[in-house]
Design an enzyme around this catalytic site. Structure first.
Site, PDB file in Angstrom:
ATOM      1  N   ASP A 119     -68.904 -57.709  78.469  1.00 46.11           N
ATOM      2  CA  ASP A 119     -69.989 -57.155  77.661  1.00 46.11           C
ATOM      3  C   ASP A 119     -70.811 -56.135  78.427  1.00 46.11           C
ATOM      4  OD1 ASP A 119     -69.073 -58.992  75.864  1.00 46.11           O
ATOM      5  OD2 ASP A 119     -70.927 -60.145  75.719  1.00 46.11           O
ATOM      6  N   ASP A 197     -73.265 -51.597  74.971  1.00 50.50           N
ATOM      7  CA  ASP A 197     -72.614 -52.691  75.671  1.00 50.50           C
ATOM      8  C   ASP A 197     -71.216 -52.196  76.043  1.00 50.50           C
ATOM      9  OD1 ASP A 197     -74.817 -54.303  75.170  1.00 50.50           O
ATOM     10  OD2 ASP A 197     -73.667 -55.914  74.201  1.00 50.50           O
ATOM     11  N   HIS A 246     -69.270 -55.335  69.644  1.00 47.75           N
ATOM     12  CA  HIS A 246     -68.089 -55.446  70.502  1.00 47.75           C
ATOM     13  C   HIS A 246     -66.795 -55.214  69.715  1.00 47.75           C
ATOM     14  CE1 HIS A 246     -71.007 -58.110  72.948  1.00 47.75           C
ATOM     15  NE2 HIS A 246     -71.248 -56.816  73.129  1.00 47.75           N
ATOM     16  N   ASP A 248     -63.732 -55.486  70.611  1.00 48.09           N
ATOM     17  CA  ASP A 248     -62.502 -56.161  71.023  1.00 48.09           C
ATOM     18  C   ASP A 248     -62.079 -57.351  70.160  1.00 48.09           C
ATOM     19  OD1 ASP A 248     -64.581 -57.677  71.986  1.00 48.09           O
ATOM     20  OD2 ASP A 248     -63.912 -57.715  74.082  1.00 48.09           O
ATOM     21  N   CYS A 348     -63.235 -60.925  76.362  1.00 51.83           N
ATOM     22  CA  CYS A 348     -64.681 -60.950  76.618  1.00 51.83           C
ATOM     23  C   CYS A 348     -64.999 -61.630  77.945  1.00 51.83           C
ATOM     24  CB  CYS A 348     -65.411 -61.736  75.541  1.00 51.83           C
ATOM     25  SG  CYS A 348     -64.947 -61.341  73.874  1.00 51.83           S
TER      26      CYS A 348
HETATM   27  N1  ARG Z   1     -68.768 -59.603  67.059  1.00 46.50           N
HETATM   28  C1  ARG Z   1     -67.434 -60.086  67.124  1.00 46.50           C
HETATM   29  C2  ARG Z   1     -67.132 -61.015  65.943  1.00 46.50           C
HETATM   30  O1  ARG Z   1     -68.014 -61.717  65.517  1.00 46.50           O
HETATM   31  C3  ARG Z   1     -67.168 -60.802  68.429  1.00 46.50           C
HETATM   32  C4  ARG Z   1     -67.053 -59.899  69.612  1.00 46.50           C
HETATM   33  C5  ARG Z   1     -66.747 -60.618  70.902  1.00 46.50           C
HETATM   34  N2  ARG Z   1     -66.532 -59.725  71.984  1.00 46.50           N
HETATM   35  C6  ARG Z   1     -67.146 -59.774  73.182  1.00 46.50           C
HETATM   36  N3  ARG Z   1     -66.824 -58.871  74.093  1.00 46.50           N
HETATM   37  N4  ARG Z   1     -68.090 -60.658  73.453  1.00 46.50           N
HETATM   38  O2  ARG Z   1     -66.021 -61.097  65.470  1.00 46.50           O
END
Ligand code: ARG
Length: 363
Positions: A119, A197, A246, A248, A348
């Site tokens: 992150d 981030d 994020h 990913d 992550c």
């Molecule tokens: N916001 C994303 C979801 O709820 C999760 C992202 C997680 N990625 C990270 N690098 N912490 O699907």
């Protein structure tokens, strides 16, 4: 380069340009010390509505110890697998996040965790960039990584911190409300100053892909663009998500010619990927009982590549494991449901420090 040469080449201590070259060294987060961050518009905009009550009630307190313990066991299994696969694993300090702190214009009841190096730290080639995160609870998160960063710096890495954000009230949009996704939807943050981030970016050599989100604004993207200069191009990906944070779990290049995407959030595959094979991630396994404090169940697709083929994936995601095999990859299953509770999975929880490869163009 032939394979004999490849084996003898030694790379700079920090060297990673993409998500897939052969992994030699990685940072894996720790979960001990994690706290429930103070209620804030940026938290409200990004965590599941189901959890709002929990966050309001437990804000400033450690997460339940049984969840921390179970997540720590998942992490240990992950670390053992990585080591058995020949990867050097490094860990941040276990810092207690339950200490309040203040800046001249704001205060914060606690930090968050040191669980997700992805992150906040962005590795591009031999450079590690500390990103300007907009959550006040993450302001000092980098402290857990400072001993490692200092070590890498002493061994020759370039170490940069993006402009330290002020995080005053002007950065936030107090009237923000989720009205569903649209191209010009409002975000919980404004353009007051650059913030982003690291996890809103994915790397494919000379090309990087980013999503605008409730933590990454235009100025943040522009800062990175100018900082990286002409060697790199940053492309914005449209992600259909009304609470983006994020990239990913939506858009993940896995290897040259192999792209993994979320079946609903990515409506149009960017033109440059037209010759790539695309895997639409199957639905997360519905039979798994899980607590998800900070994310959707789609953290199932948050896989991590050890090379062009070996891919770390959650053990219970049977459909996905099959799909990855059919996609020509070699899945390595690992229990990670308990860790998922904290908002992420393998990508992550890691930061690839050194992969064997050079800067290239894949398009
Ligand atoms: N916001 C994303 C979801 O709820 C999760 C992202 C997680 N990625 C990270 N690098 N912490 O699907």
């Amino acid at each position: 380069m032939n394979s004999a040469e490849q084996k003898t080449t030694s790379y700079p201590v920090v060297n990673s340009y993409n998500e897939w070259d052969l992994l030699e060294e990685v940072i894996v987060g720790v979960i001990e010390g994690a706290c429930v961050p103070p209620w804030h518009i940026t938290v409200k905009a990004t965590i599941p509505e189901k959890q709002w009550g929990f966050f309001q009630e437990y804000s400033g307190k450690p997460f339940p110890s049984e969840h921390i313990g179970a997540a720590a066991r998942d992490l240990e299994e992950f670390v053992h697998i990585l080591e058995a696969e020949g990867v050097m694993v490094r860990r941040p300090e276990k810092i207690r996040c339950d200490k309040p702190y203040a800046a001249p214009d704001w205060q914060c009841a606690c930090g968050l965790y040191s669980a997700m190096p992805r992150d906040l730290l962005l590795v591009i080639g031999d450079e590690i960039i500390e990103t300007p995160m907009p959550w006040r609870s993450r302001y000092f998160e980098v402290n857990a990584y400072r001993p490692l960063l200092t070590e890498y710096f002493k061994k020759g890495a370039r170490w940069t911190a993006a402009p330290k954000p002020q995080l005053t009230d002007e950065l936030y949009n107090p009237d923000y409300q989720d009205k569903g996704y649209s191209k010009d939807m409002p975000y919980a943050i404004t353009e007051f100053e650059p913030t982003f981030d690291a996890a809103d970016f994915v790397r494919c050599g000379k090309d990087l892909f980013v999503q605008k989100s409730h933590v990454t604004n235009r100025l943040g993207i522009e800062w990175l663009r100018r900082h990286l200069g002409e060697r790199f191009t940053i492309h914005e990906v449209e992600v259909v998500d009304s609470h983006p944070m994020h990239i990913d779990t939506s858009f993940m290049p896995l290897a040259p010619g192999k792209l993994l995407v979320h079946p609903e959030r990515i409506k149009t595959i960017p033109e440059m990927f037209k010759s790539w094979d695309v895997l639409y991630a199957p639905e997360p396994n519905k039979t798994i009982k899980r607590t998800l404090y900070m994310s959707s169940a789609w953290v199932s697709m948050n896989v991590f590549m050890l090379d062009h083929e070996r891919v770390m994936v959650e053990k219970n995601e049977e459909d996905f494991i099959k799909a990855l095999k059919n996609f020509g990859l070699k899945p390595i299953p690992c229990n990670f449901i308990n860790f998922n509770a904290f908002g992420g999975a393998f990508h992550c929880a890691t930061l690839d420090i050194r992969r064997r490869g050079e800067l290239q163009s894949y398009f």
